[in-house]
Design a protein around this motif. Structure first.
Motif, PDB file in Angstrom:
ATOM      1  N   LEU A   1      58.936  -6.726  53.860  1.00 47.20           N
ATOM      2  CA  LEU A   1      58.192  -6.474  52.536  1.00 47.20           C
ATOM      3  C   LEU A   1      59.339  -5.619  51.796  1.00 47.20           C
ATOM      4  O   LEU A   1      59.319  -6.048  50.491  1.00 47.20           O
ATOM      5  N   ALA A   2      59.823  -4.691  52.345  1.00 51.84           N
ATOM      6  CA  ALA A   2      60.909  -3.869  51.505  1.00 51.84           C
ATOM      7  C   ALA A   2      61.755  -4.835  50.964  1.00 51.84           C
ATOM      8  O   ALA A   2      62.411  -4.517  49.829  1.00 51.84           O
ATOM      9  N   ALA A   3      62.400  -5.726  51.613  1.00 53.24           N
ATOM     10  CA  ALA A   3      63.426  -6.547  51.482  1.00 53.24           C
ATOM     11  C   ALA A   3      62.994  -7.614  50.336  1.00 53.24           C
ATOM     12  O   ALA A   3      63.744  -7.596  49.017  1.00 53.24           O
ATOM     13  N   PHE A   4      61.892  -8.125  50.231  1.00 54.15           N
ATOM     14  CA  PHE A   4      61.201  -8.680  49.103  1.00 54.15           C
ATOM     15  C   PHE A   4      61.409  -7.924  47.722  1.00 54.15           C
ATOM     16  O   PHE A   4      61.630  -8.564  46.645  1.00 54.15           O
ATOM     17  N   ASP A   5      60.725  -6.722  48.014  1.00 53.21           N
ATOM     18  CA  ASP A   5      60.747  -5.960  46.635  1.00 53.21           C
ATOM     19  C   ASP A   5      61.957  -5.600  46.157  1.00 53.21           C
ATOM     20  O   ASP A   5      62.244  -5.534  44.883  1.00 53.21           O
ATOM     21  N   ALA A   6      62.909  -5.235  47.071  1.00 51.48           N
ATOM     22  CA  ALA A   6      64.269  -4.857  46.518  1.00 51.48           C
ATOM     23  C   ALA A   6      64.908  -6.022  46.041  1.00 51.48           C
ATOM     24  O   ALA A   6      65.980  -5.941  44.862  1.00 51.48           O
ATOM     25  N   ALA A   7      64.694  -7.379  46.312  1.00 52.14           N
ATOM     26  CA  ALA A   7      65.177  -8.498  45.761  1.00 52.14           C
ATOM     27  C   ALA A   7      64.484  -8.793  44.224  1.00 52.14           C
ATOM     28  O   ALA A   7      64.849  -9.989  43.849  1.00 52.14           O
ATOM     29  N   GLY A   8      63.705  -8.331  44.132  1.00 57.62           N
ATOM     30  CA  GLY A   8      62.839  -8.458  42.636  1.00 57.62           C
ATOM     31  C   GLY A   8      61.899  -9.570  43.029  1.00 57.62           C
ATOM     32  O   GLY A   8      61.599 -10.664  41.825  1.00 57.62           O
TER      33      GLY A   8
ATOM     34  N   LEU B   1      54.582 -19.130  56.497  1.00 57.38           N
ATOM     35  CA  LEU B   1      55.247 -19.795  55.316  1.00 57.38           C
ATOM     36  C   LEU B   1      54.939 -18.698  54.158  1.00 57.38           C
ATOM     37  O   LEU B   1      53.852 -18.678  53.758  1.00 57.38           O
ATOM     38  N   TRP B   2      56.055 -18.007  54.019  1.00 59.29           N
ATOM     39  CA  TRP B   2      55.791 -16.965  52.863  1.00 59.29           C
ATOM     40  C   TRP B   2      56.379 -17.842  51.434  1.00 59.29           C
ATOM     41  O   TRP B   2      57.443 -18.085  51.130  1.00 59.29           O
ATOM     42  N   ARG B   3      55.239 -17.607  50.576  1.00 59.80           N
ATOM     43  CA  ARG B   3      55.547 -18.229  49.122  1.00 59.80           C
ATOM     44  C   ARG B   3      55.810 -17.011  48.197  1.00 59.80           C
ATOM     45  O   ARG B   3      55.246 -15.907  47.985  1.00 59.80           O
ATOM     46  N   LEU B   4      57.057 -17.147  47.711  1.00 54.45           N
ATOM     47  CA  LEU B   4      57.582 -15.958  46.976  1.00 54.45           C
ATOM     48  C   LEU B   4      58.072 -16.455  45.570  1.00 54.45           C
ATOM     49  O   LEU B   4      58.656 -17.455  45.316  1.00 54.45           O
ATOM     50  N   GLY B   5      57.675 -15.425  44.721  1.00 52.07           N
ATOM     51  CA  GLY B   5      58.116 -16.076  43.155  1.00 52.07           C
ATOM     52  C   GLY B   5      58.960 -14.716  42.788  1.00 52.07           C
ATOM     53  O   GLY B   5      58.785 -13.561  43.345  1.00 52.07           O
ATOM     54  N   ALA B   6      59.619 -15.147  41.783  1.00 52.18           N
ATOM     55  CA  ALA B   6      60.475 -13.780  40.974  1.00 52.18           C
ATOM     56  C   ALA B   6      59.460 -13.015  40.232  1.00 52.18           C
ATOM     57  O   ALA B   6      58.694 -13.269  39.696  1.00 52.18           O
ATOM     58  N   ARG B   7      59.769 -11.805  40.266  1.00 53.96           N
ATOM     59  CA  ARG B   7      58.879 -10.627  39.278  1.00 53.96           C
ATOM     60  C   ARG B   7      59.235 -10.728  37.810  1.00 53.96           C
ATOM     61  O   ARG B   7      60.664 -11.182  37.440  1.00 53.96           O
TER      62      ARG B   7
ATOM     63  N   GLU C   1      63.917 -21.739  39.164  1.00 51.55           N
ATOM     64  CA  GLU C   1      63.405 -21.885  37.675  1.00 51.55           C
ATOM     65  C   GLU C   1      62.321 -21.063  37.449  1.00 51.55           C
ATOM     66  O   GLU C   1      61.512 -20.735  38.168  1.00 51.55           O
ATOM     67  N   PRO C   2      62.012 -20.668  36.273  1.00 54.24           N
ATOM     68  CA  PRO C   2      60.651 -20.062  35.800  1.00 54.24           C
ATOM     69  C   PRO C   2      59.726 -20.884  36.321  1.00 54.24           C
ATOM     70  O   PRO C   2      59.330 -21.842  36.223  1.00 54.24           O
ATOM     71  N   GLY C   3      58.857 -19.790  37.059  1.00 56.16           N
ATOM     72  CA  GLY C   3      57.621 -20.405  37.713  1.00 56.16           C
ATOM     73  C   GLY C   3      57.661 -20.814  39.105  1.00 56.16           C
ATOM     74  O   GLY C   3      56.668 -21.551  39.745  1.00 56.16           O
ATOM     75  N   GLY C   4      59.212 -20.861  39.319  1.00 52.66           N
ATOM     76  CA  GLY C   4      59.397 -21.737  40.778  1.00 52.66           C
ATOM     77  C   GLY C   4      58.731 -20.590  41.934  1.00 52.66           C
ATOM     78  O   GLY C   4      58.514 -19.549  41.686  1.00 52.66           O
ATOM     79  N   GLU C   5      58.898 -21.337  43.190  1.00 50.28           N
ATOM     80  CA  GLU C   5      58.684 -20.627  44.225  1.00 50.28           C
ATOM     81  C   GLU C   5      59.819 -20.791  45.395  1.00 50.28           C
ATOM     82  O   GLU C   5      60.338 -21.715  45.314  1.00 50.28           O
ATOM     83  N   GLY C   6      59.929 -19.762  46.389  1.00 47.53           N
ATOM     84  CA  GLY C   6      60.665 -19.831  47.308  1.00 47.53           C
ATOM     85  C   GLY C   6      59.835 -19.874  48.698  1.00 47.53           C
ATOM     86  O   GLY C   6      59.076 -18.971  48.653  1.00 47.53           O
TER      87      GLY C   6
ATOM     88  N   ARG D   1      58.077 -11.364  44.512  1.00 49.44           N
ATOM     89  CA  ARG D   1      56.644 -10.912  44.735  1.00 49.44           C
ATOM     90  C   ARG D   1      56.065 -12.118  45.726  1.00 49.44           C
ATOM     91  O   ARG D   1      56.581 -13.097  45.833  1.00 49.44           O
ATOM     92  N   VAL D   2      55.029 -11.582  46.469  1.00 56.55           N
ATOM     93  CA  VAL D   2      54.190 -12.661  47.515  1.00 56.55           C
ATOM     94  C   VAL D   2      53.261 -13.556  46.926  1.00 56.55           C
ATOM     95  O   VAL D   2      52.340 -12.769  46.400  1.00 56.55           O
TER      96      VAL D   2
END
Length: 381
Positions: free
Chosen positions: A334-341, A375-381, A309-314, A343-344
Motif C-alpha cells: 500500500l505504501a508503494a501505491f501511495d508513493a507512486a501517486g 485484482l487491485w483496481r488502481l487509479g491516478a490521484r 489516460e485520465p479516468g483510466g485504471e491499472g 489510489r485504490v
C-alpha cells in the motif's frame, strides 16, 4: 560444420579408454558436471543415487525406458527424507527458504542422469522416443551433438504435449497453447478476475504488461476492447503470444510488441500479472514465478500513472502468498501505491483452487491455504 558460439560449454568423460567431449546444454543454466561416469542398465538405483548425491553425473548408455525408471527410483529416495512443515507465520519465511533449498538440491541430484543427443536431436538409445520436435521447440534448430539431463528432456516432452493440447480457458471458451519456458495459465483464478472486473468507462485501448502466453490480452480483446497492446521482453513469450492471438482470430485487435514493461503512450486500462514471489530466480525458467527484489512489481507500480489516460485504471493481479510467507507486507504494498501517486479504486479477490492449496503435507501448506489472488483496481490521484 557446426559453428560453436563463444558461450557454449562442454562436458568431458572417459569411455573405452578415450577422452570424449560434447556440447553441454542446460535451459536452467546449470554448469556442466565436473565428474562424469558412463552408466547403463547394470547400475543399481542405490549406486546411481549415491553417485548423484556426491556430484558425479551418469551418462546413460542403456535402455531409455530403464533410464526413466531409474530417475523415478532416485526421486523416491529423495522423497524419503522428512519434509518439515511449518505452520506459524513467524517461521514461514524460514520454511520458504528451506523449501527452496530442498527443491534446488533435488533438481541438482536428479539432473545428474544425462543423455546423449545426436546432431538431429535423436537420442541414440534403445526404446528412445522421437523427441526431435520437442527439442526444436525448446532449443531451436539443431546445432550438433550435445548432452543434456534426462530430467530436462522429460520437461521438454511435457511442454510439447501442453503446446499440442493447450490449456482450456473457461473465460475465453478457447484453449491457450503455452510454449516451453512460458508460464502456462493453469491457475485460472487470475484469468477469471480479469474477465469479471468492470472495465473503465469508454475503454478503447488497453496495455497488457508481461503478456506471456497472451491469455489476458485475449480476454480483454474478447471483452470488446478495440486495441490491446501486449508487451513482453522474452522472445519465447512474444512468439507464444503471437501464435495464440493469431489462432484465436484476434490479431486485428491485439498487437504483440517487444518492450521492457510499458509501450509508448497511454491507455484507459493497463493490466499486469507480475511474478508473485519476491525471490531470486534460480534459473531462467523460474522468472515467471519469482521476481527478485520485486523489480517487475515495483516497476509497474512506479510507471503506471504516467501511462494512464485520465479516468483510466491499472489492474494489478497479485497473489498475497508472499505476505503469508513473510516476504512482503501489505503495508509495504500500500505504501508503494501511495508513493507512486496511485489510489485504490477497488479490489476483487479469489481463492486458489489448485491442489497444493489443500495439500496438508506441503511444507508451505499454511501459507498456501490462506492465499488469496487479488485484482487491485488502481487509479491516478
Amino acid at each position: 560444420m557446426v559453428i560453436v558460439a563463444p558461450e557454449d560449454k562442454f562436458i568431458s568423460w572417459s569411455e573405452n579408454g578415450e577422452t570424449c567431449s560434447a556440447r553441454w546444454h542446460s535451459e536452467g543454466g546449470t554448469p556442466p558436471p565436473k565428474r562424469v561416469v558412463v552408466a547403463d542398465d547394470r547400475i543399481t538405483a542405490d549406486a546411481a543415487y549415491r553417485l548423484a548425491c556426491e556430484g558425479t553425473a551418469l551418462l546413460w548408455r542403456g535402455d531409455f525406458q530403464n533410464a526413466r525408471q531409474l530417475l523415478q527410483a532416485m526421486a523416491r529416495r529423495l522423497d524419503r527424507k522428512p519434509r518439515k512443515a511449518t505452520a506459524t507465520t513467524a517461521a514461514a519465511a524460514e520454511a520458504f527458504h528451506l523449501y527452496r533449498q530442498s527443491q534446488s538440491q533435488r533438481a541438482r541430484t536428479l539432473g545428474m542422469l544425462l543423455l546423449p543427443f545426436d546432431d538431429d536431436y535423436r537420442v541414440p538409445l534403445r526404446r528412445a522416443p522421437d523427441v526431435s520436435q520437442a527439442c526444436v521447440e525448446a532449443y531451436g534448430a539443431a546445432a550438433g551433438p550435445l548432452v543434456a539431463s534426462l530430467r530436462e528432456l522429460l520437461g521438454l516432452i511435457g511442454a510439447h504435449e501442453w503446446r499440442k493440447k493447450g490449456v482450456e480457458i473457461p473465460a475465453l471458451g478457447e484453449r491457450i497453447h503455452p510454449h516451453y519456458g512460458v508460464f502456462a495459465p493453469v491457475r485460472g483464478e487470475y484469468v477469471d478476475l480479469v474477465a469479471a472486473a468492470p472495465l473503465p468507462a469508454g475503454c478503447a485501448q488497453a496495455f497488457d504488461i508481461g503478456t506471456g502466453t497472451g491469455v489476458l490480452a485475449a480476454v480483454l480483446a474478447q471483452r470488446g476492447i478495440a486495441h490491446v497492446v501486449a508487451t513482453d521482453q522474452d522472445p519465447r513469450a512474444l512468439a507464444c503470444a503471437t501464435e495464440n492471438i493469431e489462432r484465436l482470430g484476434l490479431a486485428a485487435q491485439v498487437e504483440v510488441v517487444a518492450a521492457d514493461m510499458f509501450p509508448p503512450g497511454r491507455a484507459s486500462l493497463v493490466v499486469c500479472n507480475p511474478p508473485w514471489v519476491p525471490a531470486r530466480a534460480g534459473s531462467p525458467l523460474e522468472r515467471a514465478v519469482y521476481d527478485p527484489d520485486s523489480r517487475m512489481l515495483t516497476g509497474f507500480i512506479r510507471g503506471l500513472a504516467a501511462h494512464l489516460e485520465p479516468g483510466g485504471e491499472g489492474w494489478l493481479v497479485l497473489s498475497d502468498l508472499a505476505e503469508h510467507l513473510g516476504l512482503r507486507s501489505r503495508t509495504e504494498l500500500l505504501a508503494a501505491f501511495d508513493a507512486a501517486g496511485l489510489r485504490v479504486v477497488g479490489r476483487m479477490d479469489a481463492k486458489p483452487t489448485h491442489p497444493r492449496a489443500t495439500d496438508a503435507t506441503d511444507p508451505l501448506h499454511a501459507a498456501r491455504a490462506a492465499e488469496l489472488t487479488s485484482l487491485w483496481r488502481l487509479g491516478a490521484r
